[in-house]
Design an enzyme around this catalytic site. Structure first.
Site, PDB file in Angstrom:
ATOM      1  CD  GLU A  17      -3.096   0.807   0.172  1.00 35.52           C
ATOM      2  OE1 GLU A  17      -2.448   1.791  -0.247  1.00 35.52           O
ATOM      3  OE2 GLU A  17      -4.311   0.689  -0.027  1.00 35.52           O
ATOM      4  CG  ASN A 163      -8.487   2.666   0.858  1.00 36.22           C
ATOM      5  OD1 ASN A 163      -7.273   2.782   0.707  1.00 36.22           O
ATOM      6  ND2 ASN A 163      -9.066   1.497   1.012  1.00 36.22           N
ATOM      7  CG  ASP A 211      -7.372  -0.334  -1.665  1.00 37.94           C
ATOM      8  OD1 ASP A 211      -6.904   0.594  -0.991  1.00 37.94           O
ATOM      9  OD2 ASP A 211      -7.235  -1.528  -1.338  1.00 37.94           O
TER      10      ASP A 211
END
Length: 300
Positions: A17, A163, A211
């Site tokens: 991420e 997110n 996301d």
């Protein structure tokens, strides 16, 4: 369009991420959330360095601190920590805690998720409920603005999974994804105050969980989908999907433009719940014919 997808060497993750391209070092920084690991892909060396963040359970984002070489703002549980890492050593350490949010017992299962600096260096990051069984059920998350010398500012409450974040400075727009809403929203954004207002949904998908997100120099946004194998290139003004970039794994987590010309799209992924290879790899996408914008370090 003919584009090419390749995995970076040594950049496999459980939950990759928060990719951040640092122009100064020509490096891509990112995190492996659930194992509190930091990664740096060195473009010139074509090599990835990793470090365990000592004493921490999570590392949910990494943003370089402006004017402080080897210092990063990192999301650790519900704390924004200042971490020292030389980008090579196998361990990194928290030097101090800059901010803490949601300290009460009712938020024990919450943690910070995605974080990024706005064009003025303010750090934006939000929280989410972190129990995998009920991850979409509870809306205990919040989105914050961490601005140097000021109290923490609440941008939005009633958040499921805070997110993706990105900004269009020319149009004074802020884009935000609450994954639990299955959409992406555009806000009017005041660059002088850091205030976001007038949300409008510009992307929604019935099944693909959005996301992370980034933006190109033309103002189009790139939305990674955790359940959809895909990064969608979207015109936020018209909601038109301009391109679907398909990946060889399902859980696509985020994206950032980088490389010497800012024309490589770096994309992180996850192998959570035993997804098969190449799940969890970090990819580079070339041949898109567009360029990104330089990412901003945080002032903290």
């Amino acid at each position: 369009m003919s584009y090419k997808i390749e995995a970076l060497p040594g950049a496999g993750t459980l939950i990759g991420e928060g990719p951040h391209w640092d122009v100064e070092t020509q490096s891509l920084y990112m995190v492996d959330i659930d194992v509190a690991r930091l990664l740096r892909y060195d473009y010139k060396e074509n090599k990835t360095y990793t470090a365990v963040l000592e004493g921490e359970q999570y590392a949910s984002f990494i943003v370089p601190v402006e004017g402080e070489s080897g210092k990063f703002a990192v999301g650790c549980d519900r704390r924004v920590a200042i971490v020292a890492w030389d980008g090579v050593s196998p361990t990194a350490k928290v030097e101090r805690v800059a901010y803490e949010v949601q300290p009460g017992e009712e938020f024990t299962l919450n943690r910070l998720n995605d974080g990024k600096a706005d064009p003025r260096g303010r750090l934006f990051a939000g929280t989410m409920y972190n129990d995998q069984k009920d991850i979409l059920k509870y809306r205990k998350g919040e989105l914050y603005n961490f601005e140097k010398g000021k109290p923490i500012a609440l941008i939005k409450s009633d958040v499921g999974i805070s997110n993706g974040l990105t900004w269009n400075e020319k149009k004074s727009k802020f884009y935000f994804i609450d994954s639990a809403d299955f959409d992406a929203k555009e806000y009017d954004y005041n660059l002088d105050t850091g205030v976001a207002s007038n949300p409008r949904v510009f992307f929604k998908h019935a099944t693909h969980l959005p996301d992370g997100m980034t933006i190109d120099a033309d103002g189009n946004v790139y939305i990674a989908t955790f359940t959809g194998h895909t990064v969608y290139k979207v015109n936020p003004s018209t909601s038109e999907i301009l391109l679907e970039i398909k990946f060889p794994c399902k859980q696509i987590t985020s994206a950032a433009f980088g490389g010497p010309n800012l024309d490589i799209l770096y994309v992180t992924s996850s192998r959570l719940n035993d997804q098969p290879a190449p799940a969890g790899e970090t990819f580079k996408v070339t041949g898109l014919g567009v360029k990104g914008l330089p990412m901003t370090k945080t002032r903290i």
